[in-house]
Design a protein around this motif. Structure first.
Motif, mmCIF file in Angstrom:
data_model
loop_
_atom_site.group_PDB
_atom_site.id
_atom_site.type_symbol
_atom_site.label_atom_id
_atom_site.label_comp_id
_atom_site.label_asym_id
_atom_site.label_seq_id
_atom_site.Cartn_x
_atom_site.Cartn_y
_atom_site.Cartn_z
ATOM 1 N N ARG A 85 -2.560 -2.245 -3.501
ATOM 2 C CA ARG A 85 -3.483 -1.173 -3.874
ATOM 3 C C ARG A 85 -2.813 0.170 -3.607
ATOM 4 O O ARG A 85 -2.568 0.536 -2.464
ATOM 5 N N PHE A 86 -2.513 0.884 -4.679
ATOM 6 C CA PHE A 86 -1.875 2.191 -4.550
ATOM 7 C C PHE A 86 -2.831 3.271 -5.048
ATOM 8 O O PHE A 86 -3.425 3.138 -6.112
ATOM 9 N N GLU A 87 -2.951 4.322 -4.278
ATOM 10 C CA GLU A 87 -3.750 5.482 -4.674
ATOM 11 C C GLU A 87 -2.857 6.672 -4.992
ATOM 12 O O GLU A 87 -3.070 7.381 -5.968
ATOM 13 N N VAL B 94 5.415 5.004 2.261
ATOM 14 C CA VAL B 94 5.679 6.180 3.096
ATOM 15 C C VAL B 94 6.514 5.799 4.320
ATOM 16 O O VAL B 94 7.460 6.512 4.697
ATOM 17 N N ALA B 95 6.183 4.672 4.936
ATOM 18 C CA ALA B 95 6.925 4.234 6.122
ATOM 19 C C ALA B 95 8.390 3.970 5.781
ATOM 20 O O ALA B 95 9.301 4.327 6.551
ATOM 21 N N TRP B 96 8.635 3.358 4.625
ATOM 22 C CA TRP B 96 10.009 3.095 4.227
ATOM 23 C C TRP B 96 10.738 4.386 3.855
ATOM 24 O O TRP B 96 11.926 4.552 4.161
ATOM 25 N N GLN B 97 10.056 5.324 3.222
ATOM 26 C CA GLN B 97 10.668 6.615 2.915
ATOM 27 C C GLN B 97 11.129 7.324 4.185
ATOM 28 O O GLN B 97 12.223 7.889 4.237
ATOM 29 N N GLN B 98 10.306 7.296 5.192
ATOM 30 C CA GLN B 98 10.659 7.941 6.458
ATOM 31 C C GLN B 98 11.856 7.270 7.117
ATOM 32 O O GLN B 98 12.720 7.938 7.692
ATOM 33 N N LYS B 99 11.911 5.945 7.006
ATOM 34 C CA LYS B 99 13.052 5.225 7.589
ATOM 35 C C LYS B 99 14.344 5.596 6.882
ATOM 36 O O LYS B 99 15.382 5.819 7.530
ATOM 37 N N ILE B 100 14.288 5.695 5.569
ATOM 38 C CA ILE B 100 15.492 6.045 4.809
ATOM 39 C C ILE B 100 16.002 7.427 5.190
ATOM 40 O O ILE B 100 17.192 7.623 5.444
ATOM 41 N N ILE B 101 15.100 8.384 5.207
ATOM 42 C CA ILE B 101 15.496 9.754 5.508
ATOM 43 C C ILE B 101 16.041 9.875 6.925
ATOM 44 O O ILE B 101 16.961 10.653 7.187
ATOM 45 N N GLY B 102 15.508 9.073 7.844
ATOM 46 C CA GLY B 102 15.923 9.168 9.238
ATOM 47 C C GLY B 102 17.141 8.345 9.611
ATOM 48 O O GLY B 102 17.622 8.422 10.741
ATOM 49 N N THR B 103 17.680 7.553 8.671
ATOM 50 C CA THR B 103 18.831 6.695 8.970
ATOM 51 C C THR B 103 20.133 7.471 8.844
ATOM 52 O O THR B 103 20.354 8.185 7.872
ATOM 53 N N ALA B 104 20.995 7.327 9.862
ATOM 54 C CA ALA B 104 22.301 7.990 9.831
ATOM 55 C C ALA B 104 23.217 7.282 8.838
ATOM 56 O O ALA B 104 23.304 6.045 8.831
ATOM 57 N N ARG B 105 23.893 8.053 8.021
ATOM 58 C CA ARG B 105 24.804 7.507 7.003
ATOM 59 C C ARG B 105 26.231 7.621 7.530
ATOM 60 O O ARG B 105 26.886 8.650 7.383
ATOM 61 N N LYS B 106 26.720 6.562 8.141
ATOM 62 C CA LYS B 106 28.044 6.614 8.767
ATOM 63 C C LYS B 106 29.182 6.336 7.786
ATOM 64 O O LYS B 106 30.344 6.593 8.101
ATOM 65 N N ASN B 107 28.862 5.780 6.597
ATOM 66 C CA ASN B 107 29.889 5.536 5.580
ATOM 67 C C ASN B 107 29.723 6.527 4.439
ATOM 68 O O ASN B 107 28.607 6.771 3.979
ATOM 69 N N LEU B 108 30.830 7.071 3.972
ATOM 70 C CA LEU B 108 30.746 7.933 2.790
ATOM 71 C C LEU B 108 30.481 7.088 1.546
ATOM 72 O O LEU B 108 29.603 7.402 0.746
ATOM 73 N N VAL B 109 31.227 5.991 1.403
ATOM 74 C CA VAL B 109 31.150 5.161 0.206
ATOM 75 C C VAL B 109 31.080 3.692 0.612
ATOM 76 O O VAL B 109 31.645 3.291 1.636
ATOM 77 N N SER B 110 30.395 2.893 -0.207
ATOM 78 C CA SER B 110 30.421 1.442 -0.014
ATOM 79 C C SER B 110 30.419 0.756 -1.372
ATOM 80 O O SER B 110 29.973 1.323 -2.377
ATOM 81 N N PHE B 111 30.925 -0.466 -1.375
ATOM 82 C CA PHE B 111 30.894 -1.292 -2.580
ATOM 83 C C PHE B 111 30.596 -2.726 -2.179
ATOM 84 O O PHE B 111 31.335 -3.335 -1.417
ATOM 85 N N SER C 37 0.838 -1.202 0.000
ATOM 86 C CA SER C 37 0.000 0.000 0.000
ATOM 87 C C SER C 37 0.869 1.246 0.000
ATOM 88 O O SER C 37 2.096 1.185 0.149
ATOM 89 N N ASP C 38 0.200 2.401 -0.153
ATOM 90 C CA ASP C 38 0.899 3.679 -0.059
ATOM 91 C C ASP C 38 1.584 3.828 1.291
ATOM 92 O O ASP C 38 2.688 4.369 1.388
ATOM 93 N N ASP C 39 0.917 3.354 2.352
ATOM 94 C CA ASP C 39 1.469 3.488 3.703
ATOM 95 C C ASP C 39 2.796 2.745 3.836
ATOM 96 O O ASP C 39 3.700 3.204 4.541
ATOM 97 N N ASP C 40 2.904 1.583 3.182
ATOM 98 C CA ASP C 40 4.170 0.841 3.236
ATOM 99 C C ASP C 40 5.301 1.651 2.604
ATOM 100 O O ASP C 40 6.436 1.664 3.124
#
Length: 587
Positions: A564-566, A396-413, A391-394
């Protein structure tokens, strides 16, 4: 036996003069003729059965065929594009109207050609691309040949003297023409996209063929025997999404990269525009699991006829269907969960099938995880990731998690070196990464199995600002989409990895979501990738990440079969809506 050589100067004669030209050949023949036939045969058998060498020359790439040539990593990736040997044609034209020699200008303004309008006007029948340009594209799109010098080297001198005997300017001009044509095709593909997010179904029905089970379900039934070291059956649970990943939360599954065919099939069966009467349809979907058909033969010693048999049966089946005959397949679509090269087997290799080389398959649209850049009806759509929201809520919830996660590595491979590919830049990137501090760059070695767990890869990408995405066995990588879904800015080294592939799902302005570093600069050690990425400001990184998370991410994932996405369109919705728009314009 000792061989004596007469060192006396022979008397001049016409016979001696003639023999001078063939003395070497005669001598060699005498030596070979004294080797017993049995021993000679044993030597040939040994070379055939034990060779694992891929000979890479300055002119063409030649591969020694042998039973031991089956590199497991390459086969598990499902492609051997490095085995593509362009066959030059002598009499093709080298110039076209409006050609340019400035490759940098063309790259800086994708699709800026004045002839783009003609391509759009022509809809599904753009100006034919010459065989000459196809040869160059085959070289350009190979991960083993990614720059001007290498592209020139894959052609023989005698076959295209105007290019090889000319200056670098001529060579650059030819490559610029090639890239220009690719971008014109992408402009055409983008022109099919609808102006609205939710296309109406009025007069635009989708008909799903009810194929005999041997073309799809029975292939899934062979999951336990597809690869000798992996049981594929676990990946086809939950309608091919795989097993749920509890640690990552709702909507996360252990999805295999080759699961696109059954995932797409499950979704389209419940599409609101689906019709059950052929006469009401404008778009016809053929649920043939061609990628799984190929996969089951990778490790079996069978003939080419056996590999092609199911595809040929499909063509015979379709030829008895009125919609297929009526428009010669132009309103039909196939979804193939492997790369285009796997369906374009050449005479000099036994790899894959000839499915997309068949005459009947030239008109339909083919959706693949990697397109052949010279085939206008090849369209690339995103690799399936591990995230399948309901759903849309799923989302949105993942978007919020991404934005709120601290990025401790500059680069990864996350990847592995390619010691069998001398031209690969992966080892250089690994060296640059591991020679710096851990907070600057983190390396996850896929060779040791570190990438087998989606949790490990996703965690690494969530904690990184930039994710290195060099070409592997083919230009595209599933990892590009895994990084984007985790909010990690992909760093690309080859435009064929993404820029020339996904016109419906990635924007034309590539700088909004990625960083490009020419792989030739890396190969020649002209750039330290970690150092260059360090110079990008926090503000720039934040702007790119927000664009990825809020603008791109919903359209890069495939929802589950009952989603179901609106508010959002996922990758499936974008694809089907664009296909419907295209067929409606064809009427």
């Amino acid at each position: 036996m000792a061989v004596s050589i007469n060192r006396r100067k022979p008397k001049p004669s016409k016979k001696a003069e003639t023999n001078e030209h063939c003395s070497c050949a005669t001598f060699l023949f005498k030596i070979l003729s004294r080797i017993p036939l049995g021993i000679l045969l044993l030597i040939l058998v040994y070379l055939w059965s034990s060779s694992t060498t891929i000979i890479s020359g300055k002119i063409v790439h030649i591969c020694v065929s042998s039973r031991k040539l089956n590199n497991l990593y390459c086969l598990s990736a499902g492609t051997q594009p490095k085995f593509e040997i362009p066959v030059p044609l002598i009499n093709n034209s080298l110039t076209t109207p409006g050609s340019t020699s400035n490759i940098k200008d063309i790259d800086a303004s994708p699709g800026s050609s004045s002839s783009v309008a003609e391509y759009v006007k022509a809809a599904s029948t753009p100006e034919p691309i010459t065989d000459r340009r196809k040869e160059i594209a085959n070289a350009l799109s190979s991960s083993t040949i990614g720059n001007i010098k290498e592209v020139a080297n894959v052609f023989t001198k005698d076959s295209i003297p105007a290019v090889i005997d000319g200056t670098d300017k001529n060579r650059n001009e030819e490559i610029a023409i090639a890239k220009k044509a690719v971008k014109e095709q992408l402009q055409l593909h983008r022109s099919w996209m609808p102006n609205t997010n939710h296309a109406s179904c009025d007069g635009r029905g989708v008909y799903v063929y009810d194929l005999p089970s041997k073309f799809n379900k029975d292939l899934i039934g062979q999951c336990g025997d597809m690869m000798p070291w992996t049981d594929f059956c676990k990946y086809f649970n939950n309608e091919a999404l795989g097993e749920p990943i509890a640690d990552l939360g709702k909507g996360w599954y252990h999805t295999h990269q080759y699961s696109l065919e059954p995932i797409f099939h499950s979704r389209i069966l419940s599409h609101p525009c689906r019709v059950y009467n052929e006469s009401e349809a404008k778009l016809f979907y053929v649920p043939y699991y061609g990628g799984l058909d190929i996969l089951r033969w990778h490790f079996k010693n069978v003939s080419d006829d056996v590999k092609d048999s199911l595809a040929m049966d499909l063509m015979k089946w379709l030829e008895h269907r009125r919609p297929w005959v009526q428009n010669s397949g132009t309103d039909h679509v196939f979804v193939l969960g492997k790369i285009s090269w796997d369906f374009r087997r050449k005479n000099y290799t036994s790899w894959g099938t000839r499915f997309l080389e068949l005459e009947q398959m030239q008109n339909p649209i083919k959706l693949l995880i990697e397109r052949q850049p010279w085939e206008v009806n090849d369209i690339a759509i995103p690799h399936p990731t591990f995230f399948h929201p309901h759903s849309d809520d799923d989302i949105v919830a993942w978007q919020q998690k991404i934005i709120g996660t601290a990025r401790k590595n500059l680069v990864s491979f996350a990847g592995a070196a390619r010691p069998d590919q001398p031209e690969s830049i992966r080892s250089t990137l690994i060296n640059q990464c591991t020679s710096t501090s851990s907070d600057k760059c983190q390396f996850l070695d896929c060779k040791s199995g570190g990438c087998d767990q989606p949790e490990s890869v996703t965690k690494l990408f969530l904690e990184s600002e930039f994710c290195l995405q060099p070409p592997g066995d083919s230009p595209t990588r599933k990892s590009v989409f895994d990084s984007l879904v985790s909010g990690c800015i992909p760093v690309l080294f080859d435009p064929f990895t993404a820029y020339y592939q996904y016109p419906w799902h990635l924007p034309e302005d590539h700088g909004k979501y990625s960083v490009f570093i020419d792989q030739e600069e890396v190969r020649q050690l002209k750039v330290n990738v970690v150092g260059r990425l360090s110079s990008i400001s926090a503000r720039e990184r934040d702007d790119m990440r927000r664009y990825i998370v809020y603008e791109l991410l919903p359209g890069l994932v495939y929802g589950d079969s009952s989603c179901r996405f609106e508010k959002f369109q996922d990758a499936f919705s974008i694809t089907v809506n664009t296909l419907l728009e295209r067929v409606s314009r064809m009427q």
